[in-house]
Design a protein around this motif. Structure first.
Motif, PDB file in Angstrom:
ATOM      1  N   THR A 313      52.059  -1.400  85.658  1.00  0.00           N
ATOM      2  CA  THR A 313      52.118  -2.858  85.508  1.00  0.00           C
ATOM      3  C   THR A 313      51.707  -3.554  86.799  1.00  0.00           C
ATOM      4  O   THR A 313      50.910  -4.509  86.792  1.00  0.00           O
ATOM      5  N   LEU A 324      52.655 -12.143  91.536  1.00  0.00           N
ATOM      6  CA  LEU A 324      53.955 -11.935  90.898  1.00  0.00           C
ATOM      7  C   LEU A 324      55.068 -12.379  91.845  1.00  0.00           C
ATOM      8  O   LEU A 324      55.082 -12.015  93.018  1.00  0.00           O
ATOM      9  N   HIS A 328      59.295 -12.565  88.302  1.00  0.00           N
ATOM     10  CA  HIS A 328      58.417 -11.768  87.445  1.00  0.00           C
ATOM     11  C   HIS A 328      58.782 -10.286  87.528  1.00  0.00           C
ATOM     12  O   HIS A 328      58.832  -9.580  86.513  1.00  0.00           O
ATOM     13  N   GLU A 329      59.024  -9.815  88.735  1.00  0.00           N
ATOM     14  CA  GLU A 329      59.328  -8.393  88.928  1.00  0.00           C
ATOM     15  C   GLU A 329      60.641  -8.010  88.264  1.00  0.00           C
ATOM     16  O   GLU A 329      60.755  -6.933  87.667  1.00  0.00           O
ATOM     17  N   MET A 331      61.856  -9.498  85.673  1.00  0.00           N
ATOM     18  CA  MET A 331      61.583  -9.527  84.237  1.00  0.00           C
ATOM     19  C   MET A 331      60.902  -8.243  83.797  1.00  0.00           C
ATOM     20  O   MET A 331      61.209  -7.682  82.728  1.00  0.00           O
ATOM     21  N   ILE A 332      59.979  -7.753  84.614  1.00  0.00           N
ATOM     22  CA  ILE A 332      59.300  -6.490  84.299  1.00  0.00           C
ATOM     23  C   ILE A 332      60.319  -5.360  84.191  1.00  0.00           C
ATOM     24  O   ILE A 332      60.272  -4.546  83.253  1.00  0.00           O
ATOM     25  N   VAL A 335      62.448  -5.883  80.906  1.00  0.00           N
ATOM     26  CA  VAL A 335      61.683  -5.618  79.688  1.00  0.00           C
ATOM     27  C   VAL A 335      61.342  -4.140  79.570  1.00  0.00           C
ATOM     28  O   VAL A 335      61.459  -3.540  78.495  1.00  0.00           O
ATOM     29  N   THR A 357      55.316  -3.742  77.050  1.00  0.00           N
ATOM     30  CA  THR A 357      55.890  -4.416  78.214  1.00  0.00           C
ATOM     31  C   THR A 357      55.023  -5.591  78.643  1.00  0.00           C
ATOM     32  O   THR A 357      55.522  -6.697  78.903  1.00  0.00           O
ATOM     33  N   VAL A 361      55.285 -10.166  79.199  1.00  0.00           N
ATOM     34  CA  VAL A 361      55.151 -10.707  80.554  1.00  0.00           C
ATOM     35  C   VAL A 361      53.790 -11.405  80.592  1.00  0.00           C
ATOM     36  O   VAL A 361      52.799 -10.841  81.054  1.00  0.00           O
ATOM     37  N   GLU A 363      52.187 -13.536  82.244  1.00  0.00           N
ATOM     38  CA  GLU A 363      51.415 -13.777  83.458  1.00  0.00           C
ATOM     39  C   GLU A 363      50.388 -12.672  83.708  1.00  0.00           C
ATOM     40  O   GLU A 363      49.334 -12.892  84.309  1.00  0.00           O
TER      41      GLU A 363
END
Length: 429
Positions: A313, A324, A328-329, A331-332, A335, A357, A361, A363
Motif C-alpha cells: 500500500t 499520506l 491515513h496510515e 486507517m490503512i 482496514v 484495502t 482508502v 486517497e
C-alpha cells in the motif's frame, strides 16, 4: 538404514524447483506449458483439505470432552492472532516508510490499465466484515464440505464435535467412524504428497516461463524489501516468541523444511496443511489444540499477507506521489486488519485483499495495484511461507499457554533425537 538422498521428499522438491526455474528461464513456452502439473497438484491437495480439517477438528473436540476448554483454546488463539497480526501490519508500514521502495517512480495513475486489475477489484468489492462473518455459515452442512472453504468446514466440524461430546457414549460409534475416516484421509495425504515434486516443478516452471526473471528488474527493490522484512519478522519476532515458549525457531524451520519447500514451489500454504498438522502433533502439541489452531490460523493468522498489504500500500502511494498523513496510515492499519481476515491462503489471495484495502482508502488510486500485478506472483511465495511458519509457531504457543505442550518431546524432535515419521510426510523407505 538411511534412505538414499534422492528418495528424501524435500530433496526431490528442491531439485524439482531448480529444474522448473531452469526450464522456465531457458524455454519459456515449455515452462508455461507445465502449468497443469502445478494446478493439478494443488487441486489434489485442496480435494483433501476439507475432510482433513473436518475429521481432525471433530476428533480433537470430542476427545477434549470440555466445551469450556474448546472455547478457551479458541479464545487464546484469536488473541494471539490479533496481537501478532497487528505487529506484522505495523512492521510492514514502518519498513515502507523507512525504505520507501516506491519513491522516484513518479507514475501517473491515469496512464495505468484499469482493465488488468478488474478481476481483483470486482472480487474484493463485496468483502465487508459483516459479509465475511455471514459467509462462515454455509448454506447446508454437506455444502460446506463440498465447497471446501476452510472456515465453513471448521464451523460445521466444531458443531459436530460439540454434539458428539454432548451425546457421550451414544456418540461413540460415530466418533469411531470419524477416527477411521481420518486414518483413511491421512493415508491419501501420504499418496498425494509423493506428487509434490511434480507439482512444484510445474508451478515454478510456469511462473518463470510466464513472467520471466527479467520482469522483476524494475520492482526488484520492492521484492527484496518484502522478502527481507518477512525474513526478519520470522527470525526476530517469531524467534523471540519461540524462545519465550522454549524452543528454537531455526530448529523448527529445519523440522518443517519439507513442507516449506512444497509451499515455496506451489505458492500455496494449503498444500502443506495436512503435513503440518501431523508434524505438530508428532512434536508434542495435543491433537485438540492443533486441530483448532491450525485451520483457524489459515484464515486469521496471515502474518506474511499482513506485511505485504501495508508495505505494498505504501509502495503504491509513493509510486503515484500520493501524500499520506498519520490519519491515513492509521486507517490503512485498521482496514487491513479487517480485510486480511479470511484471505485465502492460496496463490493470489494477498493481491485480492490488497485491492479490498485500497478500495476503502480513496486517497490511494486503486488502479495503482497494476504496478505490481506482474511481480505479485514472485511475492506470493514469501507470503505463503511466512503465513505457514506463523501458524506453526502459533499452534505451539497456544499449546504451551494451555499447559499441554510436551516441551521435552518438542525439543527432542527438533534436535533430531526422535525420528520424524516417514508416513505420510515423506517418500517411504
Amino acid at each position: 538404514m538411511r534412505r538414499p538422498f534422492y528418495k528424501i521428499l524435500y530433496v526431490q522438491v528442491l531439485i524439482a524447483v531448480a529444474a522448473g526455474i531452469l526450464l522456465g528461464h531457458f524455454l519459456p513456452h515449455a515452462g508455461e506449458a507445465m502449468k497443469p502439473f502445478g494446478d493439478g497438484f494443488i487441486k489434489l491437495v485442496k480435494m483433501i483439505i476439507a475432510p482433513v480439517v473436518f475429521c481432525t477438528v471433530v476428533v480433537g473436540i470430542a476427545n477434549m470432552g470440555d466445551v469450556k476448554k474448546v472455547g478457551r483454546v479458541g479464545g487464546k488463539a484469536l488473541i494471539y492472532f490479533e496481537v501478532v497480526s497487528s505487529v506484522a501490519l505495523v512492521i510492514g508500514l514502518l519498513v515502507g516508510k523507512i525504505v520507501q521502495p516506491g519513491a522516484g517512480f513518479n507514475v501517473d495513475a491515469s496512464t495505468l490499465d484499469a482493465k488488468s486489475i478488474s478481476a481483483f477489484t470486482s472480487g474484493a468489492s463485496h468483502s465487508s466484515f459483516t459479509d465475511f462473518l455471514l459467509h462462515i455459515i454455509p448454506d447446508t452442512i454437506v455444502g460446506a464440505l463440498a465447497q471446501g472453504e476452510i472456515l465453513q468446514v471448521l464451523f460445521v466440524a466444531i458443531l459436530t464435535g460439540f454434539a458428539l461430546s454432548a451425546m457421550g457414549p451414544a456418540g461413540e460409534p460415530v466418533l469411531r467412524a470419524v477416527k477411521a475416516a481420518e486414518q483413511v484421509i491421512f493415508t491419501i495425504v501420504g499418496i498425494v504428497m509423493r506428487a509434490a515434486p511434480v507439482g512444484a516443478f510445474g508451478a515454478m516452471a510456469f511462473t518463470i516461463g510466464a513472467y520471466g526473471l527479467a520482469s522483476i528488474g524494475n520492482l526488484l527493490e520492492l521484492i527484496a524489501t518484502f522478502y527481507l522484512t518477512a525474513l526478519l519478522f520470522v527470525l526476530i519476532v517469531l524467534g523471540l516468541i519461540a524462545r519465550v515458549v522454549g524452543f528454537s525457531i531455526l530448529k523448527l524451520l529445519r523440522y518443517i523444511k519439507e513442507e516449506l519447500l512444497i509451499v515455496l514451489g506451489t505458492s500455496s500454504s494449503e498444500s502443506a496443511l495436512p503435513a503440518l498438522m501431523r508434524k505438530l502433533e508428532h512434536a508434542g502439541a495435543p491433537k485438540g489444540v492443533v486441530s483448532l489452531v491450525v485451520p483457524t490460523g489459515y484464515s486469521f493468522n496471515l502474518d506474511g499477507t499482513n506485511i505485504y498489504m501495508t508495505l505494498a500500500t505504501l509502495f503504491i502511494a509513493q509510486a503515484t506521489n500520493t501524500p499520506l498523513t498519520l490519519e491515513h496510515e492509521l486507517m490503512i492499519l485498521a482496514v487491513a486488519m479487517l480485510t486480511s481476515k479470511g484471505a485465502a491462503a492460496v496463490a493470489g489471495g494477498g493481491f485480492i485483499t490488497l485491492a479490498a484495502t485500497l478500495q476503502v482508502v480513496p486517497e490511494i488510486p486503486v488502479v495503482g495495484i497494476a504496478l505490481i500485478l506482474g511481480v505479485d506472483r514472485f511475492m506470493s511465495e514469501c507470503r505463503s511461507l511466512t503465513n505457514f511458519v506463523g501458524n506453526a509457531v502459533a499452534t505451539l504457543v497456544v499449546a504451551r499457554w494451555e499447559g499441554e505442550l510436551d516441551l521435552a518431546r518438542l525439543n527432542a524432535v527438533l534436535n533430531g533425537s526422535v525420528e520424524t515419521p516417514a508416513e505420510p510426510l515423506s517418500t517411504p523407505r
